[in-house]
Scaffold this motif. Structure first.
Motif, mmCIF file in Angstrom:
data_model
loop_
_atom_site.group_PDB
_atom_site.id
_atom_site.type_symbol
_atom_site.label_atom_id
_atom_site.label_comp_id
_atom_site.label_asym_id
_atom_site.label_seq_id
_atom_site.Cartn_x
_atom_site.Cartn_y
_atom_site.Cartn_z
ATOM 1 N N THR A 71 0.836 -1.198 0.000
ATOM 2 C CA THR A 71 0.000 0.000 0.000
ATOM 3 C C THR A 71 0.873 1.251 0.000
ATOM 4 O OG1 THR A 71 -1.788 -1.161 1.143
ATOM 5 C CG2 THR A 71 -1.819 1.237 1.253
ATOM 6 N N ARG A 72 1.991 1.192 0.717
ATOM 7 C CA ARG A 72 2.934 2.325 0.718
ATOM 8 C C ARG A 72 3.520 2.513 -0.687
ATOM 9 N NH1 ARG A 72 5.995 4.409 5.112
ATOM 10 N NH2 ARG A 72 7.763 5.634 4.370
ATOM 11 N N ASP A 73 3.881 1.417 -1.345
ATOM 12 C CA ASP A 73 4.408 1.509 -2.711
ATOM 13 C C ASP A 73 3.374 2.123 -3.649
ATOM 14 O OD1 ASP A 73 6.879 0.364 -2.090
ATOM 15 O OD2 ASP A 73 6.137 -1.663 -2.425
ATOM 16 N N ALA A 74 2.130 1.668 -3.509
ATOM 17 C CA ALA A 74 1.070 2.197 -4.368
ATOM 18 C C ALA A 74 0.794 3.664 -4.060
ATOM 19 C CB ALA A 74 -0.198 1.366 -4.199
ATOM 20 N N LEU A 75 0.869 4.040 -2.786
ATOM 21 C CA LEU A 75 0.712 5.443 -2.402
ATOM 22 C C LEU A 75 1.742 6.301 -3.131
ATOM 23 C CD1 LEU A 75 -0.182 7.846 -0.572
ATOM 24 C CD2 LEU A 75 1.417 6.965 1.155
ATOM 25 N N LYS A 76 2.972 5.838 -3.149
ATOM 26 C CA LYS A 76 4.040 6.601 -3.800
ATOM 27 C C LYS A 76 3.832 6.683 -5.311
ATOM 28 C CE LYS A 76 7.419 4.173 -1.960
ATOM 29 N NZ LYS A 76 8.782 3.729 -1.552
ATOM 30 N N GLU A 77 3.482 5.549 -5.911
ATOM 31 C CA GLU A 77 3.414 5.489 -7.372
ATOM 32 C C GLU A 77 2.130 6.089 -7.944
ATOM 33 O OE1 GLU A 77 4.055 1.379 -8.159
ATOM 34 O OE2 GLU A 77 6.060 1.391 -7.258
ATOM 35 N N LEU A 78 1.010 5.907 -7.238
ATOM 36 C CA LEU A 78 -0.276 6.360 -7.777
ATOM 37 C C LEU A 78 -0.657 7.769 -7.341
ATOM 38 C CD1 LEU A 78 -2.421 3.118 -7.307
ATOM 39 C CD2 LEU A 78 -1.249 3.897 -9.376
ATOM 40 N N ILE A 79 -0.257 8.151 -6.133
ATOM 41 C CA ILE A 79 -0.697 9.440 -5.592
ATOM 42 C C ILE A 79 0.450 10.447 -5.499
ATOM 43 C CG2 ILE A 79 -1.829 10.604 -3.674
ATOM 44 C CD1 ILE A 79 -3.645 8.640 -5.191
ATOM 45 N N LEU A 80 1.504 10.106 -4.765
ATOM 46 C CA LEU A 80 2.592 11.065 -4.587
ATOM 47 C C LEU A 80 3.240 11.441 -5.920
ATOM 48 C CD1 LEU A 80 4.414 9.785 -1.362
ATOM 49 C CD2 LEU A 80 2.680 11.567 -1.565
ATOM 50 N N GLU A 81 3.502 10.446 -6.744
ATOM 51 C CA GLU A 81 4.154 10.743 -8.021
ATOM 52 C C GLU A 81 3.258 11.586 -8.924
ATOM 53 O OE1 GLU A 81 6.412 8.417 -11.693
ATOM 54 O OE2 GLU A 81 6.178 7.431 -9.753
ATOM 55 N N ALA A 82 1.956 11.322 -8.879
ATOM 56 C CA ALA A 82 1.025 12.139 -9.675
ATOM 57 C C ALA A 82 1.069 13.595 -9.222
ATOM 58 C CB ALA A 82 -0.390 11.584 -9.557
ATOM 59 N N GLY A 83 1.146 13.807 -7.907
ATOM 60 C CA GLY A 83 1.250 15.170 -7.399
ATOM 61 C C GLY A 83 2.580 15.804 -7.737
ATOM 62 N N CYS A 84 3.635 15.008 -7.663
ATOM 63 C CA CYS A 84 4.984 15.481 -7.959
ATOM 64 C C CYS A 84 5.100 15.963 -9.402
ATOM 65 C CB CYS A 84 5.965 14.342 -7.688
ATOM 66 S SG CYS A 84 7.700 14.724 -7.949
ATOM 67 N N LYS A 85 4.455 15.243 -10.309
ATOM 68 C CA LYS A 85 4.575 15.563 -11.733
ATOM 69 C C LYS A 85 3.782 16.798 -12.153
ATOM 70 C CE LYS A 85 3.588 11.411 -13.370
ATOM 71 N NZ LYS A 85 3.442 10.274 -14.321
ATOM 72 N N THR A 86 3.054 17.403 -11.203
ATOM 73 C CA THR A 86 2.353 18.646 -11.550
ATOM 74 C C THR A 86 3.332 19.799 -11.737
ATOM 75 O OG1 THR A 86 1.996 19.177 -9.201
ATOM 76 C CG2 THR A 86 0.248 17.958 -10.342
ATOM 77 N N ASP A 87 4.561 19.618 -11.276
ATOM 78 C CA ASP A 87 5.610 20.610 -11.503
ATOM 79 C C ASP A 87 6.459 20.147 -12.681
ATOM 80 O OD1 ASP A 87 7.382 22.929 -10.547
ATOM 81 O OD2 ASP A 87 8.796 21.242 -10.546
ATOM 82 N N ALA A 88 6.482 20.925 -13.748
ATOM 83 C CA ALA A 88 7.138 20.510 -14.991
ATOM 84 C C ALA A 88 8.628 20.244 -14.806
ATOM 85 C CB ALA A 88 6.920 21.572 -16.068
ATOM 86 N N ALA A 89 9.299 21.090 -14.033
ATOM 87 C CA ALA A 89 10.741 20.922 -13.844
ATOM 88 C C ALA A 89 11.049 19.620 -13.108
ATOM 89 C CB ALA A 89 11.309 22.114 -13.083
#
Length: 348
Positions: free
Chosen positions: A179-197
């Motif tokens: 669940t922690r892995d999925a949190l990182k890959e599905l949610i955190l990474e999606a939020g992270c990628k909102t910044d283009a740089a």
């Protein structure tokens, strides 16, 4: 806090396990019950199937341990023989590195079976403020270094001016959890990628990208609750300002005390997870050690019980699992019947 749960349905099971021995490519030794390890999310479903199998077959009931997906993979891949688990329950797909570790230790044939669907549910107490969050909000609140800068956010309002000025307090899974892995890959990474740089780092500096997007802060706002989703349920039920992260079935089982938090306007429900419109939806798996089929006589039967249980209105749906689409169930049933080994080509 870490809690490893073990259900032993047959009193003699532990003694039988200690009496088994041997290892090697033939799956040496013998054991008269199935042993499974892995995901705390899959755990209640695996134990339900174990009970059903014992009742229908008269065999000793499988021993299922909730170790977390990552820790379970280490146990599963440690070798072949009666001292090693037969099945790994997983809330994410096996990683390429884990598959390679299995191969190195002689676990040559691994059968991957998708058993259903789940969602990473974000929830709060019924008396909570009624959070409306996005992956970007979660990322800015929980990342160790959001967009490459140390996280100084103390309240949700610091993250997003439209959110309540409540302290960030999130109870979630440990690093060993799928669940922690999925949190990182599905949610955190999606939020992270909102910044283009930051998103561009994926091609230019993969290590920095993964650290920036996946590392979770350790200064208090995120609380590792161990492999015990029921503990998270208790914590947020008693604290209206806290948020919990766990498998959807735990939210569904506690409608009187908890409510789901919408993610990008989509509430975690059976329907939104089933059609993958909810951002945290993910498949659930079991991994079977094919080399154990001959020495562990009840292993094939236990897997067959999963197939009997995952259909529409079946045991697992009644237990809160989101059932997979019909074509996925048919493919999984075929793999289970033929015990077709996993092709590692698509692993990451």
């Amino acid at each position: 806090m870490r809690s490893t749960k073990t259900i032993i349905f047959a009193a003699a099971s532990v003694l039988a396990l200690s009496a088994c021995g041997g290892s090697g490519s033939s799956g040496g030794g013998a054991r008269d019950f199935v042993r499974g390890v892995g995901s705390s999310t899959v755990y209640p479903f695996a134990t339900a199937v174990a009970e059903a199998y014992a009742k229908s077959s008269g065999s000793k009931s499988p021993v299922i341990e909730s170790t977390g997906t990552g820790a379970g993979m280490k146990l599963f891949c440690a070798g072949v023989g009666a001292q090693h688990p037969d099945i790994e329950d997983a809330s994410r797909r096996i990683k390429k590195s884990e598959y390679e570790e299995c191969q190195k230790n002689g676990v040559k044939e691994i059968v991957e079976i998708q058993v259903g669907i789940d969602g990473i549910a974000f929830a709060e107490s019924k008396s909570g403020p009624g959070f409306q969050l996005t992956p970007a909000d979660i990322y800015k609140a929980l990342a160790a270094n959001p967009f490459g800068k140390p996280n100084t956010a103390k309240t949700w309002k610091d993250v997003n001016p439209s959110l309540p000025a409540e302290p960030i307090l999130v109870y979630g899974p440990p690093s060993t959890s799928g669940t922690r892995d999925a949190l990182k890959e599905l949610i955190l990474e999606a939020g992270c990628k909102t910044d283009a740089a930051t998103a561009a780092l994926k091609d230019s500096d993969k290590d920095k990208y993964e650290a920036t997007c996946h590392d979770i802060r350790e200064d208090g706002p995120y609380v590792d609750a161990g492999e015990n989703d029921n503990l998270i349920v208790q914590k947020i039920s008693q604290n209206s300002k806290a948020i919990g992260i766990f498998g959807y079935s735990f939210l569904e089982e506690n409608p009187d005390s908890l409510k789901g938090i919408p993610m990008s306007g989509i509430t975690p429900t059976y329907a939104t997870i089933s059609d993958y419109t909810y951002p945290g939806a993910r498949p659930l798996y079991i991994y079977v050690k094919k080399q154990h089929l001959a020495p562990i006589k009840s292993l094939q039967g236990y897997v067959a019980e999963w197939v009997k249980s995952w259909g529409k209105d079946g045991l697992l749906q009644k237990k809160g699992m989101v059932i997979a689409p019909e074509d996925v169930r048919a493919k999984s049933a075929d793999i289970a019947a033929k015990m077709t080994p996993l092709d590692p080509a698509g692993l990451k």
